[in-house]
Write a protein that holds these residues in place. Structure first.
Motif, short mmCIF file in Angstrom:
data_model
loop_
_atom_site.label_atom_id
_atom_site.label_comp_id
_atom_site.label_asym_id
_atom_site.label_seq_id
_atom_site.Cartn_x
_atom_site.Cartn_y
_atom_site.Cartn_z
N SER A 28 -1.22 52.26 15.28
CA SER A 28 -1.40 51.89 16.68
C SER A 28 -2.61 50.99 16.89
O SER A 28 -2.71 50.31 17.91
CB SER A 28 -1.52 53.14 17.55
OG SER A 28 -2.73 53.82 17.27
N ARG A 34 1.72 47.31 17.09
CA ARG A 34 1.83 47.72 18.49
C ARG A 34 2.91 46.91 19.21
O ARG A 34 3.69 47.44 19.99
CB ARG A 34 0.48 47.54 19.18
CG ARG A 34 0.42 48.19 20.53
CD ARG A 34 -0.93 48.04 21.17
NE ARG A 34 -1.95 48.67 20.35
CZ ARG A 34 -3.24 48.60 20.56
NH1 ARG A 34 -3.68 47.92 21.60
NH2 ARG A 34 -4.10 49.19 19.77
N GLU A 35 2.95 45.61 18.93
CA GLU A 35 3.97 44.75 19.53
C GLU A 35 5.36 45.14 19.04
O GLU A 35 6.32 45.15 19.82
CB GLU A 35 3.68 43.28 19.20
CG GLU A 35 4.65 42.30 19.80
CD GLU A 35 4.64 42.27 21.32
OE1 GLU A 35 5.64 41.80 21.89
OE2 GLU A 35 3.67 42.72 21.93
N GLN A 36 5.49 45.45 17.74
CA GLN A 36 6.78 45.91 17.22
C GLN A 36 7.24 47.17 17.93
O GLN A 36 8.41 47.30 18.29
CB GLN A 36 6.69 46.19 15.72
CG GLN A 36 6.66 44.96 14.85
CD GLN A 36 6.54 45.32 13.37
OE1 GLN A 36 5.97 46.35 13.02
NE2 GLN A 36 7.08 44.47 12.53
N ALA A 37 6.34 48.11 18.14
CA ALA A 37 6.68 49.36 18.81
C ALA A 37 7.09 49.09 20.26
O ALA A 37 8.04 49.69 20.76
CB ALA A 37 5.50 50.32 18.76
N ARG A 38 6.38 48.20 20.93
CA ARG A 38 6.71 47.88 22.32
C ARG A 38 8.12 47.31 22.42
O ARG A 38 8.90 47.70 23.30
CB ARG A 38 5.70 46.88 22.88
CG ARG A 38 5.83 46.65 24.38
CD ARG A 38 4.93 45.53 24.87
NE ARG A 38 5.31 44.24 24.36
CZ ARG A 38 6.36 43.51 24.80
NH1 ARG A 38 7.10 43.97 25.77
NH2 ARG A 38 6.64 42.34 24.27
N LYS A 39 8.47 46.41 21.50
CA LYS A 39 9.82 45.83 21.50
C LYS A 39 10.88 46.88 21.21
O LYS A 39 11.94 46.90 21.83
CB LYS A 39 9.90 44.70 20.47
CG LYS A 39 9.18 43.45 20.89
CD LYS A 39 9.30 42.37 19.84
CE LYS A 39 8.56 41.12 20.25
NZ LYS A 39 8.65 40.07 19.22
N PHE A 41 10.74 50.18 21.76
CA PHE A 41 10.90 51.05 22.92
C PHE A 41 11.61 50.33 24.06
O PHE A 41 12.38 50.93 24.80
CB PHE A 41 9.56 51.63 23.37
CG PHE A 41 9.05 52.69 22.45
CD1 PHE A 41 9.78 53.82 22.20
CD2 PHE A 41 7.81 52.55 21.82
CE1 PHE A 41 9.32 54.81 21.35
CE2 PHE A 41 7.33 53.52 20.97
CZ PHE A 41 8.10 54.65 20.73
N GLY A 42 11.35 49.03 24.20
CA GLY A 42 12.05 48.25 25.23
C GLY A 42 13.55 48.22 24.95
O GLY A 42 14.36 48.37 25.87
#
Length: 48
Positions: A28, A34-39, A41-42
């Motif tokens: 994290s 963090r950007e990979q996780a955001r995508k 979850f989106g």
């Protein structure tokens, strides 16, 4: 539901749970991860 929370708490206190928690903490802190996780979850929410 309380049983599930108890199992999660028990796991996080175990040595394996501590390792996983540390791995997540390190990941994290990385902006790329963090950007990979955001995508991800989106996508799971049905957005892009």
């Amino acid at each position: 539901m309380a049983g599930m929370l108890d199992r999660i708490k028990q796991f996080t206190r175990s040595p394996q749970g501590q390792r996983v928690t540390e791995q997540v903490r390190r990941a994290s802190a990385d902006p790329h991860k963090r950007e990979q996780a955001r995508k991800l979850f989106g996508k799971l929410r049905g957005r892009r």
